[in-house]
Design a protein around this motif. Structure first.
Motif, mmCIF file in Angstrom:
data_model
loop_
_atom_site.group_PDB
_atom_site.id
_atom_site.type_symbol
_atom_site.label_atom_id
_atom_site.label_comp_id
_atom_site.label_asym_id
_atom_site.label_seq_id
_atom_site.Cartn_x
_atom_site.Cartn_y
_atom_site.Cartn_z
ATOM 1 N N VAL A 16 -9.075 7.634 -7.920
ATOM 2 C CA VAL A 16 -8.813 6.610 -6.913
ATOM 3 C C VAL A 16 -7.458 6.893 -6.289
ATOM 4 C CG1 VAL A 16 -8.377 4.134 -6.586
ATOM 5 C CG2 VAL A 16 -10.204 4.878 -8.110
ATOM 6 N N THR A 17 -7.357 6.737 -4.986
ATOM 7 C CA THR A 17 -6.073 6.940 -4.322
ATOM 8 C C THR A 17 -5.250 5.652 -4.364
ATOM 9 O OG1 THR A 17 -6.866 6.266 -2.143
ATOM 10 C CG2 THR A 17 -7.090 8.613 -2.721
ATOM 11 N N SER A 18 -3.945 5.820 -4.290
ATOM 12 C CA SER A 18 -3.049 4.665 -4.238
ATOM 13 C C SER A 18 -3.368 3.814 -3.018
ATOM 14 C CB SER A 18 -1.591 5.121 -4.190
ATOM 15 O OG SER A 18 -1.231 5.755 -5.381
ATOM 16 N N ARG A 19 -3.710 4.461 -1.934
ATOM 17 C CA ARG A 19 -4.037 3.749 -0.688
ATOM 18 C C ARG A 19 -5.233 2.817 -0.889
ATOM 19 N NH1 ARG A 19 -4.096 6.609 5.012
ATOM 20 N NH2 ARG A 19 -1.959 6.692 4.297
ATOM 21 N N ASP A 20 -6.292 3.334 -1.516
ATOM 22 C CA ASP A 20 -7.487 2.514 -1.744
ATOM 23 C C ASP A 20 -7.185 1.340 -2.675
ATOM 24 O OD1 ASP A 20 -9.021 4.122 -0.099
ATOM 25 O OD2 ASP A 20 -9.840 5.316 -1.763
ATOM 26 N N LEU A 21 -6.422 1.594 -3.726
ATOM 27 C CA LEU A 21 -6.084 0.529 -4.662
ATOM 28 C C LEU A 21 -5.220 -0.526 -3.989
ATOM 29 C CD1 LEU A 21 -6.198 -0.673 -7.493
ATOM 30 C CD2 LEU A 21 -4.186 0.710 -8.064
ATOM 31 N N GLY A 26 -4.370 -5.851 -2.081
ATOM 32 C CA GLY A 26 -3.705 -6.635 -1.054
ATOM 33 C C GLY A 26 -2.201 -6.517 -1.091
ATOM 34 N N ILE A 27 -1.706 -5.344 -1.539
ATOM 35 C CA ILE A 27 -0.272 -5.080 -1.539
ATOM 36 C C ILE A 27 -0.022 -3.800 -0.747
ATOM 37 C CG2 ILE A 27 0.148 -6.254 -3.734
ATOM 38 C CD1 ILE A 27 0.269 -3.538 -5.104
ATOM 39 N N THR A 28 1.227 -3.571 -0.387
ATOM 40 C CA THR A 28 1.547 -2.365 0.368
ATOM 41 C C THR A 28 1.566 -1.160 -0.567
ATOM 42 O OG1 THR A 28 3.936 -2.577 0.042
ATOM 43 C CG2 THR A 28 2.975 -3.703 1.963
ATOM 44 N N GLU A 29 1.378 0.018 0.014
ATOM 45 C CA GLU A 29 1.458 1.241 -0.777
ATOM 46 C C GLU A 29 2.856 1.409 -1.363
ATOM 47 O OE1 GLU A 29 -0.518 4.890 0.689
ATOM 48 O OE2 GLU A 29 -1.109 3.602 2.380
ATOM 49 N N GLN A 30 3.865 0.955 -0.634
ATOM 50 C CA GLN A 30 5.238 1.045 -1.128
ATOM 51 C C GLN A 30 5.416 0.188 -2.377
ATOM 52 O OE1 GLN A 30 8.224 -0.165 1.659
ATOM 53 N NE2 GLN A 30 9.899 0.498 0.360
ATOM 54 N N LEU A 32 3.072 -0.708 -4.435
ATOM 55 C CA LEU A 32 2.294 -0.062 -5.496
ATOM 56 C C LEU A 32 3.068 1.116 -6.068
ATOM 57 C CD1 LEU A 32 -0.361 -0.057 -7.077
ATOM 58 C CD2 LEU A 32 -1.268 1.503 -5.360
ATOM 59 N N SER A 33 3.745 1.867 -5.217
ATOM 60 C CA SER A 33 4.567 2.983 -5.670
ATOM 61 C C SER A 33 5.697 2.499 -6.574
ATOM 62 C CB SER A 33 5.138 3.738 -4.471
ATOM 63 O OG SER A 33 5.966 4.790 -4.894
ATOM 64 N N LEU A 34 6.326 1.400 -6.215
ATOM 65 C CA LEU A 34 7.384 0.825 -7.050
ATOM 66 C C LEU A 34 6.831 0.403 -8.404
ATOM 67 C CD1 LEU A 34 9.303 -1.339 -4.421
ATOM 68 C CD2 LEU A 34 10.132 0.743 -5.544
ATOM 69 N N LEU A 35 5.637 -0.161 -8.402
ATOM 70 C CA LEU A 35 4.995 -0.556 -9.653
ATOM 71 C C LEU A 35 4.709 0.665 -10.516
ATOM 72 C CD1 LEU A 35 3.660 -2.686 -11.470
ATOM 73 C CD2 LEU A 35 1.581 -2.388 -10.119
ATOM 74 N N LYS A 36 4.150 1.709 -9.913
ATOM 75 C CA LYS A 36 3.829 2.932 -10.659
ATOM 76 C C LYS A 36 5.071 3.572 -11.271
ATOM 77 C CE LYS A 36 1.647 5.717 -8.007
ATOM 78 N NZ LYS A 36 0.804 6.586 -7.175
ATOM 79 N N SER A 37 6.191 3.478 -10.575
ATOM 80 C CA SER A 37 7.423 4.102 -11.071
ATOM 81 C C SER A 37 8.179 3.210 -12.052
ATOM 82 C CB SER A 37 8.334 4.477 -9.906
ATOM 83 O OG SER A 37 8.782 3.314 -9.241
ATOM 84 N N THR A 47 -2.372 -10.053 -9.505
ATOM 85 C CA THR A 47 -2.291 -8.653 -9.081
ATOM 86 C C THR A 47 -2.813 -7.738 -10.176
ATOM 87 O OG1 THR A 47 -0.381 -9.171 -7.692
ATOM 88 C CG2 THR A 47 -0.745 -6.847 -8.252
ATOM 89 N N LEU A 48 -2.393 -7.990 -11.406
ATOM 90 C CA LEU A 48 -2.854 -7.188 -12.543
ATOM 91 C C LEU A 48 -4.366 -7.305 -12.698
ATOM 92 C CD1 LEU A 48 -2.113 -5.405 -14.964
ATOM 93 C CD2 LEU A 48 -1.704 -7.504 -16.263
ATOM 94 N N GLU A 49 -4.892 -8.501 -12.492
ATOM 95 C CA GLU A 49 -6.335 -8.718 -12.586
ATOM 96 C C GLU A 49 -7.092 -7.901 -11.543
ATOM 97 O OE1 GLU A 49 -9.585 -12.380 -12.310
ATOM 98 O OE2 GLU A 49 -7.447 -12.803 -12.031
ATOM 99 N N LYS A 50 -6.595 -7.888 -10.303
ATOM 100 C CA LYS A 50 -7.256 -7.127 -9.243
ATOM 101 C C LYS A 50 -7.196 -5.627 -9.510
ATOM 102 C CE LYS A 50 -6.605 -10.513 -5.579
ATOM 103 N NZ LYS A 50 -5.948 -10.773 -4.290
ATOM 104 N N ILE A 51 -6.069 -5.157 -10.039
ATOM 105 C CA ILE A 51 -5.938 -3.734 -10.380
ATOM 106 C C ILE A 51 -6.958 -3.364 -11.453
ATOM 107 C CG2 ILE A 51 -4.441 -2.025 -11.494
ATOM 108 C CD1 ILE A 51 -2.069 -3.401 -10.054
ATOM 109 N N CYS A 52 -7.023 -4.176 -12.498
ATOM 110 C CA CYS A 52 -7.954 -3.899 -13.603
ATOM 111 C C CYS A 52 -9.408 -3.994 -13.142
ATOM 112 C CB CYS A 52 -7.695 -4.849 -14.761
ATOM 113 S SG CYS A 52 -6.152 -4.523 -15.628
ATOM 114 N N GLU A 53 -9.685 -4.944 -12.264
ATOM 115 C CA GLU A 53 -11.038 -5.088 -11.731
ATOM 116 C C GLU A 53 -11.453 -3.828 -10.968
ATOM 117 O OE1 GLU A 53 -13.281 -7.648 -8.217
ATOM 118 O OE2 GLU A 53 -11.247 -8.173 -8.801
#
Length: 74
Positions: A16-21, A26-30, A32-37, A47-53
């Motif tokens: 899955v791409t970061s863009r699709d997730l 419903g968050i920006t790619e930026q 999401l990048s901050l979350l990943k780092s 937000t965590l629920e939507k990611i896991c879903e």
């Protein structure tokens, strides 16, 4: 105590791409990048629920606790 975020690993496993997730959650790619780092102080449960879903995973698949090394005085 340190919480490590392994979201990038789960994205790779699910192909899955970061863009699709980001779009699904419903968050920006930026953001999401901050979350990943790991540069965020917290995450909303919604937000965590939507990611896991979207990734079909459990919170424990993307969050890991690491204890800090304790110094021992002799």
């Amino acid at each position: 105590m340190r919480i490590c975020i392994t979201l990038d690993v789960m994205l790779a496993r699910r192909k899955v791409t970061s863009r699709d997730l980001a779009k699904h959650v419903g968050i920006t790619e930026q953001n999401l990048s901050l979350l990943k780092s790991g540069k965020v102080k917290g995450i909303r449960f919604a937000t965590l629920e939507k990611i896991c879903e979207y990734l079909e995973c459990q919170p424990g698949d993307i969050l890991r606790y690491e204890a800090e090394a304790q110094s021992q005085a002799a």
